[in-house]
Scaffold this active site. Structure first.
Site, mmCIF file in Angstrom:
data_model
loop_
_atom_site.group_PDB
_atom_site.id
_atom_site.type_symbol
_atom_site.label_atom_id
_atom_site.label_comp_id
_atom_site.label_asym_id
_atom_site.label_seq_id
_atom_site.Cartn_x
_atom_site.Cartn_y
_atom_site.Cartn_z
ATOM 1 N N VAL A 85 -20.109 1.297 -4.834
ATOM 2 C CA VAL A 85 -20.408 -0.123 -4.641
ATOM 3 C C VAL A 85 -21.878 -0.304 -4.251
ATOM 4 O O VAL A 85 -22.596 -1.116 -4.841
ATOM 5 C CB VAL A 85 -19.505 -0.747 -3.538
ATOM 6 C CG1 VAL A 85 -19.853 -2.208 -3.328
ATOM 7 C CG2 VAL A 85 -18.033 -0.603 -3.904
ATOM 8 N N LYS B 163 0.855 -1.185 0.000
ATOM 9 C CA LYS B 163 0.000 0.000 0.000
ATOM 10 C C LYS B 163 0.893 1.237 0.000
ATOM 11 O O LYS B 163 1.965 1.243 0.620
ATOM 12 C CB LYS B 163 -0.883 0.015 1.259
ATOM 13 C CG LYS B 163 -2.190 0.728 1.072
ATOM 14 C CD LYS B 163 -3.233 -0.161 0.441
ATOM 15 C CE LYS B 163 -4.572 0.520 0.284
ATOM 16 N NZ LYS B 163 -5.618 -0.354 -0.238
ATOM 17 N N GLY C 117 -22.933 4.441 -2.420
ATOM 18 C CA GLY C 117 -21.876 5.011 -3.265
ATOM 19 C C GLY C 117 -21.625 4.133 -4.471
ATOM 20 O O GLY C 117 -22.526 3.453 -4.961
#
Ligand code: NAD
Length: 348
Positions: free
Chosen positions: A178, A78, A176
């Site tokens: 998803v 990440k 949102g």
């Protein structure tokens, strides 16, 4: 810092600074044992550098587990770029970050995350090929929603013996990228929806398009339903919300849904089936990883549908072993990574 790396078994931690573009970035690589570390890049403000490092390390580890349980030949990483106060030239900053990624020679592949946009990925791609989510790939959110849909069916199968959505009542928190896509599929499959969002317009759209019931954001925890689907925020299952839940199971896309690992045990005690977040929301990662590998849409769809089987298998294990579901998912991910490490050691 070394202690933090050792606690989370992190392989590498890289820092990049470019004062000319205001770039201050951290790239945490949790594991490259199963393949290059794939994971998004956050571009948000952090109060302290330590907060940015902690975020990168925590999220990188989660990506390793997600890729392992998804059966993808990638490790976990990440990146976080600390957002400066007032961005002077976003294009230059992202391009500078592209140089940084390229210097790692493919050990880390970046993608979109909170605060980064498709345009940023395009800027990064000017200086490295180790980037996904560029313009030609498209939004992974519908793929995430397809995975959550498969997960909801797995939960229904396990709790009722029947995975049909017809007449089922699903409560969705967050409409949102998803949540709205998920609501569309659930409505088409015959489910009854109760939804909430802090955005009134999205609730209006859900009433119009799906005949959904809507409620105030805080009232969603009290809805008597088959499945509660958190698709907005993290840490929504906690000491104050848990006693209010009136559902048989939880299955949503939000990351880090449980405020602490101990909450997994409390869910078990209340007999609420919980789909571990990084298993059920892996559809987006599958989409990104397999696009990066240039695999077909059919192969990607097939992989995403497999979330049903992965979850069903974990639930069966939990039923037989009386263990907490989230613990089983963690153990399985750790075993997969450990096995790859042993194989590598033996081959050497
Ligand atoms: P999004 O920002 O598009 O949607 C989040 C929605 O939640 C927004 O509509 C927002 O208004 C709503 N919301 C915020 N606070 C709320 C509250 N208190 N009550 C109700 N609604 C609230 O995000 P997304 O891309 O749809 O992702 C949703 C969740 O799934 C996030 O936790 C994200 O990290 C996770 N996730 C997303 C993907 C993906 O492919 N997009 C992949 C894996 C995990």
């Amino acid at each position: 810092m070394f202690k933090q790396m050792e606690t989370d078994a992190l392989e590498q931690l890289h820092f990049f600074s470019d004062p000319s573009t205001e770039l201050r970035a951290v790239i945490a690589i949790h594991s490259t044992i199963r393949g290059p570390a794939l994971g998004g890049c956050r571009f948000i403000p952090y109060s302290t550098t330590e907060d940015a490092i902690t975020d990168a390390i925590r999220l990188a580890k989660g990506m390793s587990y997600k890729a392992a349980l998804a059966g993808l030949p990638f490790g976990g990483g990440k990146a976080v770029i600390i957002q400066p106060n007032g961005i002077k030239d976003r294009h230059a900053l992202m391009q500078s970050f592209g140089h940084a990624i390229n210097s790692l020679n493919g050990q880390y592949i970046t993608a979109m995350d909170s605060g980064t946009l498709v345009d940023d990925m395009d800027d990064i791609a000017k200086h490295t090929s180790y980037v996904s989510c560029t313009r030609h790939m498209g939004d992974p959110s519908p793929a995430t929603a397809r995975g959550v849909f498969a997960g909801i069916r797995a939960n229904l199968q396990h709790t009722t013996g029947n995975n049909s959505l017809k007449g089922r009542h699903i409560a969705i928190q967050g409409l949102g990228h998803v949540g709205f896509s998920l609501a569309t599929s659930l409505h088409q499959a015959g489910a009854h929806l109760t939804v909430t969002d802090i955005d009134e317009h999205k609730m209006f759209q859900a009433r119009q398009q799906f005949g959904a019931d809507t409620c105030k954001p805080d009232d969603i925890y009290d809805i008597n339903c088959d499945v509660f689907s958190p698709c907005g925020l993290g840490a929504v299952i906690n000491d104050s919300t848990l006693p209010r839940l009136c559902c048989n199971s939880i299955a949503g896309s939000a990351n880090n849904q449980l405020d602490t690992p101990a909450t997994g045990m409390q869910l078990k005690q209340r007999n609420i089936l919980y789909a571990p977040d990084y298993v059920i929301n892996a559809g987006g990662l599958m989409f990104v990883a397999m696009h990066y590998q240039q695999l077909s849409e059919a192969a990607i769809d097939n992989k995403i549908s497999g979330i049903f089987d992965t979850l069903s298998d974990i639930y069966l294990d939990a039923r037989q072993s009386h263990q907490v579901i989230s613990d089983i998912a963690d153990q399985r991910a750790e075993q997969i990574i450990q096995r790859a490490s042993s194989d590598q050691f033996q081959a050497a």
